[in-house]
Scaffold this active site. Structure first.
Site, short mmCIF file in Angstrom:
data_model
loop_
_atom_site.label_atom_id
_atom_site.label_comp_id
_atom_site.label_asym_id
_atom_site.label_seq_id
_atom_site.Cartn_x
_atom_site.Cartn_y
_atom_site.Cartn_z
N HIS A 195 -1.12 -2.71 -7.33
CA HIS A 195 -1.60 -2.15 -6.08
C HIS A 195 -3.42 -2.39 -6.20
CE1 HIS A 195 -2.80 0.90 -2.79
NE2 HIS A 195 -2.90 -0.27 -2.34
N SER A 210 0.79 -1.15 -0.04
CA SER A 210 -0.03 -0.08 0.07
C SER A 210 0.88 1.28 -0.09
CB SER A 210 -0.79 0.02 1.11
OG SER A 210 -2.07 -0.95 1.42
N ASN A 221 -3.49 6.13 -1.53
CA ASN A 221 -3.20 6.23 -0.05
C ASN A 221 -2.65 7.63 0.27
OD1 ASN A 221 -4.67 3.69 0.45
ND2 ASN A 221 -2.72 2.44 0.05
N GLU A 238 -3.59 0.24 -9.13
CA GLU A 238 -2.18 1.03 -9.32
C GLU A 238 -1.24 0.26 -9.68
OE1 GLU A 238 -2.35 5.00 -6.71
OE2 GLU A 238 -2.21 3.03 -5.39
C1 LIG Z 1 -5.65 0.64 1.82
C2 LIG Z 1 -5.13 0.41 0.48
O1 LIG Z 1 -4.00 0.20 0.08
C3 LIG Z 1 -6.06 0.71 -0.68
C4 LIG Z 1 -7.47 0.51 -0.51
O2 LIG Z 1 -7.88 -0.48 -0.97
S1 LIG Z 1 -8.39 1.64 0.09
C5 LIG Z 1 -9.96 1.01 0.26
C6 LIG Z 1 -10.74 1.09 -0.81
N1 LIG Z 1 -12.21 0.81 -0.65
C7 LIG Z 1 -12.92 1.60 -0.49
O3 LIG Z 1 -12.97 2.71 -0.48
C8 LIG Z 1 -14.32 0.86 -0.49
C9 LIG Z 1 -15.38 1.99 0.13
N2 LIG Z 1 -16.67 1.15 0.09
C10 LIG Z 1 -17.54 0.53 -0.84
O4 LIG Z 1 -17.32 0.93 -1.79
C11 LIG Z 1 -18.69 0.01 -0.60
O5 LIG Z 1 -18.87 0.20 0.98
C12 LIG Z 1 -18.65 -1.54 -0.70
C13 LIG Z 1 -18.51 -1.79 -2.22
C14 LIG Z 1 -17.46 -2.28 0.13
C15 LIG Z 1 -19.96 -2.27 -0.36
O6 LIG Z 1 -20.98 -1.70 -0.91
P1 LIG Z 1 -22.55 -1.85 -0.44
O7 LIG Z 1 -23.27 -1.19 -1.29
O8 LIG Z 1 -22.35 -1.18 1.26
O9 LIG Z 1 -22.69 -3.36 -0.28
P2 LIG Z 1 -23.55 -4.35 -1.19
O10 LIG Z 1 -24.53 -3.41 -2.12
O11 LIG Z 1 -23.87 -5.19 -0.21
O12 LIG Z 1 -22.39 -4.77 -2.21
C16 LIG Z 1 -22.15 -4.13 -3.40
C17 LIG Z 1 -21.27 -5.19 -4.27
O13 LIG Z 1 -19.84 -5.38 -3.39
C18 LIG Z 1 -19.80 -6.74 -3.32
N3 LIG Z 1 -19.12 -6.81 -1.80
C19 LIG Z 1 -19.39 -6.28 -0.92
N4 LIG Z 1 -18.28 -6.48 0.15
C20 LIG Z 1 -17.60 -7.43 -0.46
C21 LIG Z 1 -16.47 -7.97 0.11
N5 LIG Z 1 -15.87 -7.79 1.34
N6 LIG Z 1 -15.85 -8.70 -0.77
C22 LIG Z 1 -16.29 -9.06 -2.00
N7 LIG Z 1 -17.28 -8.52 -2.49
C23 LIG Z 1 -17.96 -7.69 -1.56
C24 LIG Z 1 -21.33 -7.28 -3.18
O14 LIG Z 1 -21.27 -8.67 -3.48
C25 LIG Z 1 -21.59 -6.28 -4.40
O15 LIG Z 1 -21.35 -6.95 -5.61
P3 LIG Z 1 -22.12 -6.39 -6.81
O16 LIG Z 1 -22.41 -5.14 -7.15
O17 LIG Z 1 -21.45 -7.12 -7.91
O18 LIG Z 1 -23.44 -7.22 -6.78
N1 LIG Z 2 -6.37 -4.02 3.57
C1 LIG Z 2 -6.74 -3.19 2.53
O1 LIG Z 2 -7.41 -2.33 2.42
C2 LIG Z 2 -5.35 -3.21 1.71
C3 LIG Z 2 -4.38 -3.78 1.75
N2 LIG Z 2 -3.40 -3.88 0.83
C4 LIG Z 2 -1.99 -4.60 1.17
O2 LIG Z 2 -2.19 -5.70 0.96
C5 LIG Z 2 -1.21 -6.50 1.91
C6 LIG Z 2 -1.91 -7.36 2.77
O3 LIG Z 2 -2.98 -6.57 3.42
P1 LIG Z 2 -4.30 -7.34 4.06
O4 LIG Z 2 -4.53 -8.43 3.17
O5 LIG Z 2 -4.95 -6.22 4.45
O6 LIG Z 2 -3.70 -7.93 5.36
P2 LIG Z 2 -4.03 -9.04 6.28
O7 LIG Z 2 -3.38 -8.78 7.66
O8 LIG Z 2 -5.48 -9.35 6.15
O9 LIG Z 2 -3.33 -10.47 5.57
C7 LIG Z 2 -2.13 -10.44 5.73
C8 LIG Z 2 -1.72 -12.14 5.68
O10 LIG Z 2 -0.07 -12.24 5.25
C9 LIG Z 2 0.22 -12.98 6.03
N3 LIG Z 2 1.75 -13.18 6.27
C10 LIG Z 2 2.48 -12.56 7.26
N4 LIG Z 2 3.93 -12.85 7.20
C11 LIG Z 2 3.66 -13.86 5.96
C12 LIG Z 2 4.74 -14.38 5.39
N5 LIG Z 2 6.21 -14.45 5.85
N6 LIG Z 2 4.50 -15.33 4.47
C13 LIG Z 2 3.22 -15.55 4.06
N7 LIG Z 2 2.17 -14.92 4.72
C14 LIG Z 2 2.54 -14.05 5.62
C15 LIG Z 2 -0.43 -12.84 7.59
O11 LIG Z 2 -0.35 -13.86 8.48
P3 LIG Z 2 -0.67 -13.84 9.80
O12 LIG Z 2 -1.77 -13.16 10.23
O13 LIG Z 2 -0.64 -15.02 10.31
O14 LIG Z 2 0.56 -12.78 10.37
C16 LIG Z 2 -1.91 -12.41 6.90
O15 LIG Z 2 -2.60 -13.99 6.69
C17 LIG Z 2 -0.44 -5.18 2.62
O16 LIG Z 2 0.67 -5.09 1.86
C18 LIG Z 2 -1.44 -4.17 2.65
O17 LIG Z 2 -0.84 -3.11 2.67
C19 LIG Z 2 -3.46 -3.29 -0.38
C20 LIG Z 2 -4.66 -2.68 -0.86
C21 LIG Z 2 -5.62 -2.58 0.27
#
Ligand SMILES: CC(=O)CC(=O)SCCNC(=O)CCNC(=O)[C@H](O)C(C)(C)COP(=O)(O)OP(=O)(O)OC[C@H]1O[C@@H](n2cnc3c(N)ncnc32)[C@H](O)[C@@H]1OP(=O)(O)O
Ligand SMILES: NC(=O)C1=CN([C@@H]2O[C@H](COP(=O)(O)OP(=O)(O)OC[C@H]3O[C@@H](n4cnc5c(N)ncnc54)[C@H](OP(=O)(O)O)[C@@H]3O)[C@@H](O)[C@H]2O)C=CC1
Length: 301
Positions: free
Chosen positions: A150, A129, A200, A162
């Site tokens: 990403h 991320s 991010n 990304e």
């Molecule tokens: C941290 C990083 O590195 C980067 C990141 O990812 S940052 C995070 C980016 N993500 C966001 O910002 C998500 C923001 N949230 C949303 O867009 C919405 O709340 C959401 C799509 C997650 C759920 O939407 P919702 O309208 O509340 O739910 P709902 O109507 O039940 O579901 C919409 C769709 O999502 C799917 N869905 C919901 N949650 C899901 C999950 N956890 N996994 C898989 N599919 C999921 C549903 O099946 C549905 O699919 P279809 O449209 O294909 O039928």
């Molecule tokens: N969460 C998000 O919304 C997003 C996350 N990411 C990125 O994706 C990556 C994973 O995030 P996310 O899935 O949320 O994290 P989670 O905590 O859900 O999952 C991470 C997994 O990696 C496992 N792990 C740790 N060390 C090792 C290892 N040495 N070998 C194999 N597996 C290992 C962990 O096991 P254990 O629990 O036993 O340590 C856990 O099951 C991160 O780099 C995160 O920044 C990218 C986009 C969105």
């Protein structure tokens, strides 16, 4: 390690290895297998892998119930996913995507152990991320065939991927991963290798600010999330989204921004630090800004 940068590219990507079976690794496995790729999903323990496959099954069910895929697609997708606890399972993969915990030391150690088991022509992507792709590439034997891919959470739903070049990434490798992204039904956007890339860099300071807003008593959890859902049309409030991403991941990204850009505006909120120290890392631990032990999440402040 000998440098594999000049080895030819794989003729075709057929089998994709995924490291880390958390929420992102599971989602990436789901999308790759649904698009017809064979997938090897790896994590440290079999229990985590079983939980991941159960989650993929559940999410495929949602798609089947909404008529997005057929029952046959669901069965074929699950049949294309195998699991492993050892990195040696990646010996036949043309591409490995790393999606383990957002911690540079963990990722570096994984890449060092991964390289010796790979085919010489295999490509490596990281789903990090925030961490420098160039720095992660430098511990591998193939920086030219290493880049950032990403995905966004939840992977089966979110359109964006990304794509991040490290300083050494070969243009043919970038094109291959861009084509793969499109084959997975996703929209690629190129981002430079700066801390936390594009999404991010913008999203996480907003989440951190929401935690400061809570910390300073400007609003309750419900008030802050309602305000941003109804006042800015965000699908989730920022605290709900932080819990969804994982507060450990949010904090790790803020540290990378703070260290990498050396600006106090990226200082992680002390309340975010405290929650992570308490193990309250959001949905995946059952408690964050909300308590998830009941059917409807209950705000904790
Ligand atoms: C941290 C990083 O590195 C980067 C990141 O990812 S940052 C995070 C980016 N993500 C966001 O910002 C998500 C923001 N949230 C949303 O867009 C919405 O709340 C959401 C799509 C997650 C759920 O939407 P919702 O309208 O509340 O739910 P709902 O109507 O039940 O579901 C919409 C769709 O999502 C799917 N869905 C919901 N949650 C899901 C999950 N956890 N996994 C898989 N599919 C999921 C549903 O099946 C549905 O699919 P279809 O449209 O294909 O039928
Ligand atoms: N969460 C998000 O919304 C997003 C996350 N990411 C990125 O994706 C990556 C994973 O995030 P996310 O899935 O949320 O994290 P989670 O905590 O859900 O999952 C991470 C997994 O990696 C496992 N792990 C740790 N060390 C090792 C290892 N040495 N070998 C194999 N597996 C290992 C962990 O096991 P254990 O629990 O036993 O340590 C856990 O099951 C991160 O780099 C995160 O920044 C990218 C986009 C969105």
């Amino acid at each position: 390690m000998s440098d594999q940068s000049n080895a030819p590219l794989p003729a075709e990507i057929k089998t994709i290895g995924i490291i880390g079976a958390g929420q992102m690794g599971s989602g990436i496995a789901h999308v790759c297998a649904l698009s017809g790729y064979d997938v090897v999903l790896q994590d440290l323990g079999q229990a985590q892998l079983d939980k991941a496959v159960e989650g993929i099954d559940h999410n495929l069910d949602r798609q089947a119930k909404r008529g997005k895929i057929s029952e046959a697609d669901k069965a074929a997708t699950l049949a294309r996913i195998s699991t492993a606890t050892e990195l040696s399972a990646f010996g036949g993969c043309e591409l490995v995507i790393e999606a383990a915990t957002e911690n540079e030391e963990i990722k570096r150690s994984i890449f060092q152990k991964l390289c010796p088991v790979l085919r010489e022509d295999a490509l490596i992507c990281t789903n990090t991320s925030s961490i420098s792709v160039t720095r992660l590439a430098s511990v591998t034997d193939r920086p030219a065939r290493f880049m950032g891919m990403h995905f966004m959470n939840p992977v089966p739903v979110m359109q964006l991927v990304e794509l991040i070049r490290g300083i050494a990434t070969d243009e043919k490798v970038f094109s291959t991963i861009r084509e793969l992204t499109v084959k997975l039904g996703k929209q690629p956007v190129a981002a430079e290798d700066f801390p936390a890339f594009i999404v991010n860099r913008i999203l996480l300071p907003m989440i951190n600010e929401a935690v400061y807003t809570l910390y300073e008593g400007v609003g309750s959890v419900t008030a802050i999330d309602t305000a941003m859902r109804l006042g800015a049309n965000h699908p989730m409030g920022p605290l709900e989204l932080a819990d969804f991403i994982g507060l450990d991941t949010c904090l790790a990204v803020m540290h990378v921004l703070h260290d990498g850009l050396a600006d106090t505006k990226y200082r992680p909120c002390p309340l975010l630090v405290k929650y992570v120290e308490a193990g309250w890392v959001g949905r995946k631990s059952g408690r964050g800004f909300y308590d998830y032990s009941t059917e409807t999440p209950v705000p904790t402040r």
